[in-house]
Design a protein around this motif. Structure first.
Motif, PDB file in Angstrom:
ATOM      1  N   GLN A  20       0.826  -1.206   0.000  1.00 37.45           N
ATOM      2  CA  GLN A  20       0.000   0.000   0.000  1.00 37.45           C
ATOM      3  C   GLN A  20       0.862   1.259   0.000  1.00 37.45           C
ATOM      4  O   GLN A  20       0.517   2.258  -0.653  1.00 37.45           O
ATOM      5  CB  GLN A  20      -0.949   0.001   1.199  1.00 37.45           C
ATOM      6  N   ILE A  21       1.964   1.219   0.711  1.00 35.85           N
ATOM      7  CA  ILE A  21       2.893   2.350   0.701  1.00 35.85           C
ATOM      8  C   ILE A  21       3.429   2.575  -0.706  1.00 35.85           C
ATOM      9  O   ILE A  21       3.494   3.712  -1.202  1.00 35.85           O
ATOM     10  CB  ILE A  21       4.039   2.110   1.702  1.00 35.85           C
ATOM     11  N   ARG A  22       3.778   1.498  -1.380  1.00 36.74           N
ATOM     12  CA  ARG A  22       4.247   1.608  -2.769  1.00 36.74           C
ATOM     13  C   ARG A  22       3.144   2.188  -3.656  1.00 36.74           C
ATOM     14  O   ARG A  22       3.407   3.018  -4.542  1.00 36.74           O
ATOM     15  CB  ARG A  22       4.669   0.229  -3.272  1.00 36.74           C
ATOM     16  N   ASN A  23       1.911   1.773  -3.401  1.00 39.11           N
ATOM     17  CA  ASN A  23       0.761   2.269  -4.168  1.00 39.11           C
ATOM     18  C   ASN A  23       0.604   3.781  -3.984  1.00 39.11           C
ATOM     19  O   ASN A  23       0.405   4.524  -4.956  1.00 39.11           O
ATOM     20  CB  ASN A  23      -0.490   1.523  -3.710  1.00 39.11           C
ATOM     21  N   ILE A  24       0.705   4.254  -2.748  1.00 37.67           N
ATOM     22  CA  ILE A  24       0.586   5.689  -2.471  1.00 37.67           C
ATOM     23  C   ILE A  24       1.754   6.446  -3.108  1.00 37.67           C
ATOM     24  O   ILE A  24       1.564   7.510  -3.725  1.00 37.67           O
ATOM     25  CB  ILE A  24       0.535   5.939  -0.952  1.00 37.67           C
ATOM     26  N   ASP A  25       2.944   5.908  -2.986  1.00 43.57           N
ATOM     27  CA  ASP A  25       4.112   6.572  -3.565  1.00 43.57           C
ATOM     28  C   ASP A  25       3.979   6.712  -5.080  1.00 43.57           C
ATOM     29  O   ASP A  25       4.435   7.706  -5.660  1.00 43.57           O
ATOM     30  CB  ASP A  25       5.389   5.794  -3.235  1.00 43.57           C
ATOM     31  N   TYR A  26       3.348   5.730  -5.706  1.00 38.89           N
ATOM     32  CA  TYR A  26       3.212   5.767  -7.169  1.00 38.89           C
ATOM     33  C   TYR A  26       2.159   6.783  -7.604  1.00 38.89           C
ATOM     34  O   TYR A  26       2.406   7.615  -8.483  1.00 38.89           O
ATOM     35  CB  TYR A  26       2.852   4.379  -7.705  1.00 38.89           C
ATOM     36  N   PHE A  27       0.968   6.714  -7.010  1.00 37.29           N
ATOM     37  CA  PHE A  27      -0.141   7.543  -7.462  1.00 37.29           C
ATOM     38  C   PHE A  27      -0.177   8.928  -6.810  1.00 37.29           C
ATOM     39  O   PHE A  27      -0.822   9.836  -7.328  1.00 37.29           O
ATOM     40  CB  PHE A  27      -1.471   6.827  -7.222  1.00 37.29           C
ATOM     41  N   CYS A  28       0.512   9.087  -5.681  1.00 38.54           N
ATOM     42  CA  CYS A  28       0.534  10.392  -5.009  1.00 38.54           C
ATOM     43  C   CYS A  28       1.944  10.655  -4.486  1.00 38.54           C
ATOM     44  O   CYS A  28       2.165  10.727  -3.271  1.00 38.54           O
ATOM     45  CB  CYS A  28      -0.494  10.415  -3.886  1.00 38.54           C
ATOM     46  N   PRO A  29       2.900  10.803  -5.395  1.00 37.09           N
ATOM     47  CA  PRO A  29       4.303  10.977  -4.968  1.00 37.09           C
ATOM     48  C   PRO A  29       4.486  12.235  -4.141  1.00 37.09           C
ATOM     49  O   PRO A  29       3.778  13.230  -4.309  1.00 37.09           O
ATOM     50  CB  PRO A  29       5.049  11.073  -6.309  1.00 37.09           C
ATOM     51  N   GLY A  30       5.452  12.148  -3.235  1.00 36.36           N
ATOM     52  CA  GLY A  30       5.750  13.290  -2.371  1.00 36.36           C
ATOM     53  C   GLY A  30       4.944  13.326  -1.096  1.00 36.36           C
ATOM     54  O   GLY A  30       5.107  14.248  -0.288  1.00 36.36           O
ATOM     55  N   SER A  31       4.072  12.331  -0.899  1.00 39.25           N
ATOM     56  CA  SER A  31       3.236  12.294   0.299  1.00 39.25           C
ATOM     57  C   SER A  31       3.990  11.713   1.485  1.00 39.25           C
ATOM     58  O   SER A  31       5.052  11.093   1.343  1.00 39.25           O
ATOM     59  CB  SER A  31       1.986  11.451   0.047  1.00 39.25           C
ATOM     60  N   VAL A  32       3.403  11.919   2.666  1.00 42.61           N
ATOM     61  CA  VAL A  32       3.899  11.317   3.899  1.00 42.61           C
ATOM     62  C   VAL A  32       2.840  10.331   4.392  1.00 42.61           C
ATOM     63  O   VAL A  32       1.642  10.596   4.249  1.00 42.61           O
ATOM     64  CB  VAL A  32       4.157  12.381   4.990  1.00 42.61           C
ATOM     65  N   ILE A  33       3.273   9.219   4.951  1.00 38.97           N
ATOM     66  CA  ILE A  33       2.354   8.187   5.437  1.00 38.97           C
ATOM     67  C   ILE A  33       2.671   7.914   6.898  1.00 38.97           C
ATOM     68  O   ILE A  33       3.832   7.659   7.240  1.00 38.97           O
ATOM     69  CB  ILE A  33       2.501   6.891   4.617  1.00 38.97           C
ATOM     70  N   CYS A  34       1.645   7.982   7.740  1.00 39.49           N
ATOM     71  CA  CYS A  34       1.835   7.675   9.159  1.00 39.49           C
ATOM     72  C   CYS A  34       1.026   6.437   9.512  1.00 39.49           C
ATOM     73  O   CYS A  34      -0.199   6.417   9.331  1.00 39.49           O
ATOM     74  CB  CYS A  34       1.409   8.853  10.025  1.00 39.49           C
ATOM     75  N   LEU A  35       1.702   5.419  10.012  1.00 40.51           N
ATOM     76  CA  LEU A  35       1.055   4.171  10.401  1.00 40.51           C
ATOM     77  C   LEU A  35       0.789   4.163  11.902  1.00 40.51           C
ATOM     78  O   LEU A  35       1.689   4.459  12.696  1.00 40.51           O
ATOM     79  CB  LEU A  35       1.936   2.967  10.061  1.00 40.51           C
ATOM     80  N   HIS A  36      -0.432   3.820  12.259  1.00 43.25           N
ATOM     81  CA  HIS A  36      -0.746   3.528  13.658  1.00 43.25           C
ATOM     82  C   HIS A  36      -0.937   2.023  13.763  1.00 43.25           C
ATOM     83  O   HIS A  36      -1.877   1.466  13.198  1.00 43.25           O
ATOM     84  CB  HIS A  36      -2.025   4.241  14.108  1.00 43.25           C
ATOM     85  N   VAL A  37      -0.016   1.362  14.451  1.00 42.50           N
ATOM     86  CA  VAL A  37      -0.098  -0.089  14.643  1.00 42.50           C
ATOM     87  C   VAL A  37      -0.926  -0.352  15.893  1.00 42.50           C
ATOM     88  O   VAL A  37      -0.569   0.085  16.991  1.00 42.50           O
ATOM     89  CB  VAL A  37       1.303  -0.721  14.774  1.00 42.50           C
ATOM     90  N   SER A  38      -2.047  -1.049  15.720  1.00 38.81           N
ATOM     91  CA  SER A  38      -2.956  -1.297  16.834  1.00 38.81           C
ATOM     92  C   SER A  38      -2.279  -2.043  17.977  1.00 38.81           C
ATOM     93  O   SER A  38      -1.350  -2.838  17.769  1.00 38.81           O
ATOM     94  CB  SER A  38      -4.157  -2.103  16.332  1.00 38.81           C
ATOM     95  N   ALA A  39      -2.783  -1.808  19.174  1.00 40.52           N
ATOM     96  CA  ALA A  39      -2.282  -2.529  20.345  1.00 40.52           C
ATOM     97  C   ALA A  39      -2.475  -4.037  20.196  1.00 40.52           C
ATOM     98  O   ALA A  39      -1.726  -4.816  20.791  1.00 40.52           O
ATOM     99  CB  ALA A  39      -2.996  -2.030  21.607  1.00 40.52           C
ATOM    100  N   ILE A  40      -3.464  -4.447  19.401  1.00 42.99           N
ATOM    101  CA  ILE A  40      -3.684  -5.882  19.205  1.00 42.99           C
ATOM    102  C   ILE A  40      -2.611  -6.489  18.305  1.00 42.99           C
ATOM    103  O   ILE A  40      -2.537  -7.711  18.172  1.00 42.99           O
ATOM    104  CB  ILE A  40      -5.082  -6.178  18.627  1.00 42.99           C
ATOM    105  N   ALA A  41      -1.775  -5.656  17.685  1.00 39.96           N
ATOM    106  CA  ALA A  41      -0.721  -6.143  16.793  1.00 39.96           C
ATOM    107  C   ALA A  41       0.664  -5.752  17.279  1.00 39.96           C
ATOM    108  O   ALA A  41       1.607  -5.690  16.485  1.00 39.96           O
ATOM    109  CB  ALA A  41      -0.953  -5.606  15.385  1.00 39.96           C
ATOM    110  N   LEU A  42       0.793  -5.509  18.574  1.00 40.32           N
ATOM    111  CA  LEU A  42       2.086  -5.067  19.105  1.00 40.32           C
ATOM    112  C   LEU A  42       3.207  -6.050  18.794  1.00 40.32           C
ATOM    113  O   LEU A  42       4.359  -5.656  18.592  1.00 40.32           O
ATOM    114  CB  LEU A  42       1.993  -4.850  20.617  1.00 40.32           C
ATOM    115  N   GLY A  43       2.857  -7.332  18.746  1.00 38.74           N
ATOM    116  CA  GLY A  43       3.867  -8.343  18.455  1.00 38.74           C
ATOM    117  C   GLY A  43       4.462  -8.206  17.065  1.00 38.74           C
ATOM    118  O   GLY A  43       5.553  -8.722  16.802  1.00 38.74           O
ATOM    119  N   GLU A  44       3.749  -7.494  16.168  1.00 38.09           N
ATOM    120  CA  GLU A  44       4.232  -7.317  14.801  1.00 38.09           C
ATOM    121  C   GLU A  44       4.776  -5.911  14.543  1.00 38.09           C
ATOM    122  O   GLU A  44       5.147  -5.588  13.412  1.00 38.09           O
ATOM    123  CB  GLU A  44       3.106  -7.603  13.801  1.00 38.09           C
ATOM    124  N   LYS A  45       4.830  -5.089  15.566  1.00 40.84           N
ATOM    125  CA  LYS A  45       5.214  -3.689  15.334  1.00 40.84           C
ATOM    126  C   LYS A  45       6.618  -3.578  14.756  1.00 40.84           C
ATOM    127  O   LYS A  45       6.861  -2.765  13.849  1.00 40.84           O
ATOM    128  CB  LYS A  45       5.101  -2.886  16.627  1.00 40.84           C
TER     129      LYS A  45
END
Length: 282
Positions: A20-45
């Motif tokens: 998805q980050i690659r998708n945003i970079d392609y169609f909307c270059p120059g953008s910033v992306i901020c990820l919020h990793v849920s507490a239910i996924a802390l093991g994958e942060k």
């Protein structure tokens, strides 16, 4: 042209989020992306941090609890506040989900034409949408929020693809944190807060844009390559039947496809639709 901050709550599949980050970079270059990793996924942060590392990607150090259909606006607020704290340069924030993808360029120009973008459905007890409930309206937190805006009721709309200027979202974040917790509240308040703010600004003469995401979770629209092609052309209209007790789509049955840049739902797994959209990035 505006520089966009995409607020993206995630809870699984770091590999798909990297796509998805690659998708945003392609169609909307120059953008910033901020990820919020849920507490239910802390093991994958840390996996998110490793797979999604890029100069334009922020990983929010806060991991708030998120639950399905219980309210996720606090995650977007947290992302915005973190981007502000990190002194990131951006003009507008766009709220997106991890099961949508951009399908055409031009988003920054479209968003740049408006201070705020949202669907605005006025609270109506004759409407069978599940969010228009009296008990939601009359919670002390909601009444406090509405009182601060000088409104007797709230407005609703789809969460995906809403956007606002940095200035307006700063006001929204302050109003939200003054009245609501940074956690689930029991209903999808992200479908209320920004629509209500948008309606309040519209009452003062501000022109409000439409959200940028065409969704099919409230209707029987088949999200496939043909639908994507229609969105990319930006002409005509698509039609579908609303699911009972679901929200009306702002894009179905209206010639507004020139305002659509993203589609949902795209399964968070390998599938024909995801492959087709990825194939557009050449």
């Amino acid at each position: 042209m505006s520089r966009l901050l995409f607020s993206l709550p995630v809870h699984e599949r770091p590999d798909i989020v990297r796509e998805q980050i690659r998708n945003i970079d392609y169609f909307c270059p120059g953008s910033v992306i901020c990820l919020h990793v849920s507490a239910i996924a802390l093991g994958e942060k840390e996996t998110f941090r490793a797979l999604c590392a890029a100069d334009n990607v922020l990983i929010n150090p806060q991991s708030h609890e998120t639950l399905w259909s219980a309210g996720i606006m606090h995650a977007h607020i947290s992302n915005f506040l973190y981007a502000m704290e990190a002194d990131v340069a951006f003009d507008k924030i766009v709220l997106i989900s991890s099961n949508e993808l951009l399908v055409k360029p031009g988003l920054a120009d479209y968003v740049g034409a408006y201070d705020i973008g949202s669907q605005m459905e006025v609270f109506d007890t004759s409407n069978d949408w599940g969010v228009f409930r009296q008990d939601y309206l009359h919670t002390p937190a909601m009444q406090g929020f509405l009182s601060a805006l000088g409104l007797p009721l709230f407005f609703g709309g789809q969460a995906e693809g809403q956007f606002a200027s940095r200035r307006i979202f700063s006001q929204l974040a302050r109003a939200f944190t003054d009245h609501f917790p940074m956690g689930p509240i029991g209903f999808p308040i992200e479908e209320v807060i920004l629509p209500t703010f948008a309606a309040r600004f519209a009452m003062t003469g501000v022109t409000v844009g439409l959200p940028i995401t065409l969704c099919n979770y409230c209707n029987n629209l088949e999200m496939n390559a043909d639908t994507v092609d229609t969105v990319r052309k930006g002409k005509g209209a698509v039609f579908a039947r609303r699911i009972p007790r679901a929200l009306r789509s702002p894009h179905i049955g209206a010639s507004v496809l020139d305002t659509v840049f993203s589609v949902k739902r795209v399964p968070r797994e390998a599938c024909a639709l995801r492959d087709y959209i990825n194939g557009l990035m050449v």
